[in-house]
Design an enzyme around this catalytic site. Sequence first.
Site, PDB file in Angstrom:
ATOM      1  N   ASP A   1       0.702  -1.112  -0.006  1.00 56.55           N
ATOM      2  CA  ASP A   1       0.063  -0.014   0.055  1.00 56.55           C
ATOM      3  C   ASP A   1       0.924   1.250  -0.073  1.00 56.55           C
ATOM      4  O   ASP A   1       1.589   1.542   0.829  1.00 56.55           O
ATOM      5  CB  ASP A   1      -0.881  -0.117   1.190  1.00 56.55           C
ATOM      6  CG  ASP A   1      -1.811   1.142   1.065  1.00 56.55           C
ATOM      7  OD1 ASP A   1      -1.868   1.661   0.405  1.00 56.55           O
ATOM      8  OD2 ASP A   1      -2.947   0.847   2.155  1.00 56.55           O
TER       9      ASP A   1
ATOM     10  N   GLY B   1      -5.008   3.489  -7.943  1.00 51.25           N
ATOM     11  CA  GLY B   1      -5.038   3.851  -9.570  1.00 51.25           C
ATOM     12  C   GLY B   1      -4.396   4.741 -10.028  1.00 51.25           C
ATOM     13  O   GLY B   1      -4.468   5.313 -10.973  1.00 51.25           O
TER      14      GLY B   1
ATOM     15  N   ASP C   1     -10.575   4.037  -0.958  1.00 54.04           N
ATOM     16  CA  ASP C   1     -11.150   3.005  -0.249  1.00 54.04           C
ATOM     17  C   ASP C   1     -12.779   2.985  -0.349  1.00 54.04           C
ATOM     18  O   ASP C   1     -13.344   3.940  -0.428  1.00 54.04           O
ATOM     19  CB  ASP C   1     -10.771   3.172   1.224  1.00 54.04           C
ATOM     20  CG  ASP C   1      -9.391   2.939   1.536  1.00 54.04           C
ATOM     21  OD1 ASP C   1      -8.622   2.925   0.741  1.00 54.04           O
ATOM     22  OD2 ASP C   1      -9.219   3.037   2.677  1.00 54.04           O
TER      23      ASP C   1
HETATM   24  C1  GLA Z   1      -5.289   2.327   2.943  1.00 51.31           C
HETATM   25  C2  GLA Z   1      -5.881   1.248   2.164  1.00 51.31           C
HETATM   26  C3  GLA Z   1      -6.702   0.114   2.851  1.00 51.31           C
HETATM   27  C4  GLA Z   1      -6.265  -0.173   4.187  1.00 51.31           C
HETATM   28  C5  GLA Z   1      -5.747   0.968   4.881  1.00 51.31           C
HETATM   29  C6  GLA Z   1      -4.703   0.555   5.974  1.00 51.31           C
HETATM   30  O1  GLA Z   1      -6.258   3.286   3.333  1.00 51.31           O
HETATM   31  O2  GLA Z   1      -6.475   1.572   0.897  1.00 51.31           O
HETATM   32  O3  GLA Z   1      -7.260  -0.817   2.208  1.00 51.31           O
HETATM   33  O4  GLA Z   1      -5.305  -1.110   3.868  1.00 51.31           O
HETATM   34  O5  GLA Z   1      -4.767   1.658   4.026  1.00 51.31           O
HETATM   35  O6  GLA Z   1      -4.177   1.357   6.810  1.00 51.31           O
END
Ligand code: GLA
Length: 696
Positions: free
Chosen positions: A427, A489, A510
Amino acid sequence: MNNHKLNRYKSHNMKQQLIHFTILAVGLWFAGLVEVVSQPVPVVQPSKIYFVSALDISQVQQGWGEPHADRSVAGNRLSIGGQMFTNGLGTHADSEFVINLGGNAESFSASVGIDDEVSKHGSVVFKLLGDADGVLWHSKELHGGDASQSVNLSLAGVKQLTLFVDSGGNHEFDHADWSDAQITMTTGKPTAGSILKEEAIVLTPKSSPKPRINSAKVFGVRPGAPFLYTIAATGDRPMAFAAEGLPKGLQLDEKTGRITGSVPEKGEHAVTLRAKNALGKAERKLKIICGAQIGLTPAMGWNSWNCFASAVTADKVKSAADAMVVSGLINHGWTYINIDDYWQVNRNAKDQTLQGPHRDATGKILSNPRFPDMKGLTDYVHGKGLKIGLYSSPGPWTCGDCVASFDYELLDAQQYATWGFDYLKYDWCSYAPEMESLRGNPSKFPAAAKSWSSSKPNELEKLQKPYRIMRAALDQQNRDILYSFCQYGMGDSWEWVAEVGGNSGRTTIDITDTWSSMAGIGFKQNGHEKFAGPGHFNDPDMLVVGKVGWGPNLHPTRLTPNEQYTHISLWCLLASPLLIGCDMTQMDEFTLGLLTNDEVLEVDQDPLGRQAARVAQNGEVEVWSKDMEDGSKAVGLFNRGYSAAPITAAWADLGLSGHQKVRDLWRQKELGRFSGSFTANVPRHGVILVRISPEK
Ligand code: GLA
């Protein structure tokens, strides 16, 4: 002024009188001329103007916070584009407020916009919906800082009016004000109505007690890597499994249906899987491809984020694995148990269970005290025939400020493999290309470069770089670790995830459990289908059915039953990774039904690995189609509107001709033989998912 008090003064005139009366009384009191005592307010003829804010606004459904009368959602005085309003409804997209008019209303008026409390952020469209779904009026797209837009709409004959604020999918900062919102009635009073409650009908038929094999028909493995494939099968136990044509190096446990070992050399193997119980037997072909590519069908599993977020613990992860088996989900092909953020030490935690040394003396990453034994945990999950994943970031810190992988990529990949992990979600958070010059010098890391969102084509290389570094680190491990990119993306990442070596790539910010978020993301995936295929799928984020909550407190998903059918159908059509986001120890019959329909899941897991595309759109109805390996098409008839509508899937749009068989996948029922087109009545925000096959 509170709502209760306002209800006693229903009309505009009365309210004005009250304000004037109060100002006068307070003025006199200051002047010492009168002693203010509680005075009954003079009774005047009720006028026919009613403030929306004086209705029972507890009926408002909204995406965040609480609705407020005469205040913004954050409790401030209403203000749009620098103009203050004393009256109105403060809400947050997506929001819906149903008002019953009985056909007795004359008109509605308001000044709408985003409240100044969010400065330049946010963007919404305000909509007024009449009875049978019609959008009677909508605003232009309004942004934070814009002047308010006025509306004055005739309501002649309208029985029910819905005030709707549409976030368009991203509801961040969408503090939406219906300022001066009022309804003029000819007779009677408007009343707050409630949004129709849908019955949660389980469409998925009960699994047969006879054996049925449901696991993926194709499976990729790298030469020499530890192999685990559990034959997922429904049907009464005990069940005996068999596999014919397994390559050298693999063994089947006939009782559990688990195939383990390792395949020494590259090659393709046609295997026949069999399952038998007292009531019958089943067979399915499995192609095992030993080569460079893994993840040939989208991952199916669970992830801790949408339910537990920072409250995740090893015990909760173990319970999730237990639940996947006990609930029977494992028999439908669900496999991965993925730990998201917060298994590592957190750099500013007050909570002791998140504190500790970040790494050992040799640089190996350490888990936090909630995860005292990572190897024990992976053994536990593998012991159930399941796989296990974890999470990190290419920057020094994860999105939740836990220790991440920058400059430790190889050591981390080694540690994941040594622990026995099978999946890595990587991430973007806290990475910035500028950091590359700081490699080898960790003390100089910028404190928190939270994100770098430029997506200029000439910077693609920079966006890709950290993902390539971890790719190379994973390639050095003798373990198949599915690699899931999560960078929302940026740089149109769907175009290059495959090339950089991702098995899946997030295409969006998210998800959350609202219609606008889920549908906003899901229906925006059109066009990405060109880039999906076996080994590299687009990821529109995790599932929001069941009990979710992003923390210790969970709530049932706010999606209606039909919206949940839309969610699962669309994600399966999109060949998306399916990662359950709820607490699996608390699933009800409805949630289980959503997650155990083998004919629906087969759409997701089809070996061709195609992603559906939109083939027709008419206002709020859409038809999406996905080519399946057997020559059939999986087709979703989606209704994004506010009431039921007939939807037609035309052969011309689907590239079909002649007679076709149509099967309803949720109900697992043949619907008959059709020529030219197929039409179904589709509920509000709902779907009919069918498989259309040529007549043999
Ligand atoms: C981001 C990701 C989520 C999750 C959080 C964890 O927001 O997009 O899916 O993994 O981090 O902190």
